[in-house]
Scaffold this active site. Structure first.
Site, short mmCIF file in Angstrom:
data_model
loop_
_atom_site.label_atom_id
_atom_site.label_comp_id
_atom_site.label_asym_id
_atom_site.label_seq_id
_atom_site.Cartn_x
_atom_site.Cartn_y
_atom_site.Cartn_z
N TYR A 150 0.84 -1.09 0.14
CA TYR A 150 0.00 -0.63 0.17
C TYR A 150 1.28 1.09 -0.06
O TYR A 150 1.52 1.14 0.75
CB TYR A 150 -0.90 -0.34 0.98
CG TYR A 150 -0.41 -0.33 2.15
CD1 TYR A 150 -0.36 1.01 3.21
CD2 TYR A 150 -0.81 -0.92 3.20
CE1 TYR A 150 0.23 0.66 4.20
CE2 TYR A 150 -0.78 -1.77 4.29
CZ TYR A 150 0.13 -0.16 5.33
OH TYR A 150 0.28 -0.40 6.08
N CYS A 151 0.64 2.13 -0.45
CA CYS A 151 0.84 3.56 -0.97
C CYS A 151 2.17 3.04 -1.33
O CYS A 151 3.37 3.73 -0.74
CB CYS A 151 1.06 3.91 0.97
SG CYS A 151 1.83 6.33 0.49
#
Length: 274
Positions: A144-145
């Site tokens: 994620y990110c």
């Protein structure tokens, strides 16, 4: 010379007090410190901060087609949900995640984007130099990110770095997945995107999160680290890069600036119904 080498570092430790306020407080605080350092009102700042269970969305996440369904899911898992005032995508905060911020004076544009990222990478490598593990920087697909300065060991991401510039100050922020279940955190974000995107095609490409590519430092280094342990390493490393350390929270002069930045972030969140 390394950006970490500063005559004076101002230390702010919010690793305990941050548990009693929402995460928007930290983003307003960092913006305030960025303006203060950029304006010559403060030396370089090294700040540690921790918050209770929160999903922090980036600005792009606010454009998801079924955002409210994603937020409702996050709340159903007993997480707070906010949107920060900068780019990047959703990340997870909780009591096993340590966030660090380094704030430098930009000095007439002499700090390039990569130089800021490199300084944080250098700090993390220094903090864990007693372990025989290479900390690599590069995008971990499926995290994620994701970003070009994801930090990983053996291909598993444990940290992500972001950067923000305000009024001549450069704030470099990192989240460190210290302990707890990193795969569960990733699964939370995976489900958030599944519900908030609703299977629709979007102009912006959101990550297809794979929990298997993320891990905590405790798992990767095979040692039971605590956030308190890592804060200690952080302070010792910063000390080694400085002639002088000073400590203290926001000054009386910085307080109204903080209130102004906090109000802006609150307004952004209110517009999204958070």
């Amino acid at each position: 010379m390394s950006l970490l080498r500063q005559g004076t570092w101002r230390i702010i430790d919010h690793s305990t007090s941050g548990l009693y306020v929402r995460a928007i407080d930290s983003f307003a605080t960092d913006d305030t410190l960025c303006a203060a350092v950029g304006g010559g009102l403060s030396p370089a700042v090294a700040r540690a901060w921790v918050h209770k269970k929160t999903v922090v969305m980036g600005i792009q996440d606010g454009r998801l087609p079924y955002l409210q369904k994603g937020i409702d899911y996050v709340h159903s898992q007993d997480y707070d949900c906010i949107v920060r005032n900068s780019g990047g995508l959703a990340v997870v905060l909780d009591e096993g995640v340590l966030n660090l911020t380094l704030v430098f004076p930009e000095e007439n544009g002499k700090i390039g984007i990569n130089k800021g990222y490199d300084a944080m990478w250098e700090l993390i490598c220094h903090m864990f130099r007693d372990f025989d593990q290479e900390i690599e920087a590069g995008e971990i697909v499926g995290s994620y990110c994701p970003g070009s300065y994801d930090l990983s060991i053996h291909g598993k991401k444990f940290a992500g770095i972001s950067q923000r510039r305000i009024r001549g100050g450069v704030a470099v922020q990192i989240y460190l997945d210290v302990c707890g279940n990193a795969a569960d955190r990733a699964a939370l974000i995976k489900e958030f995107y599944a519900r908030a995107r609703g299977g629709e095609e979007t102009k912006f490409v959101y990550p297809e999160v794979n929990p298997a590519v993320m891990a905590s430092l405790s798992e990767l280094l095979e040692v039971n680290l605590t956030v308190e342990d890592v804060v200690g390493r952080f302070l010792q490393s910063i000390k080694s890069f400085s002639d002088e350390l000073v400590s203290g929270g926001l000054s009386g002069e910085e307080r109204p600036v903080y209130e102004s930045y906090l109000e802006r972030i609150q307004e952004r969140n209110e517009k999204l119904g958070i």
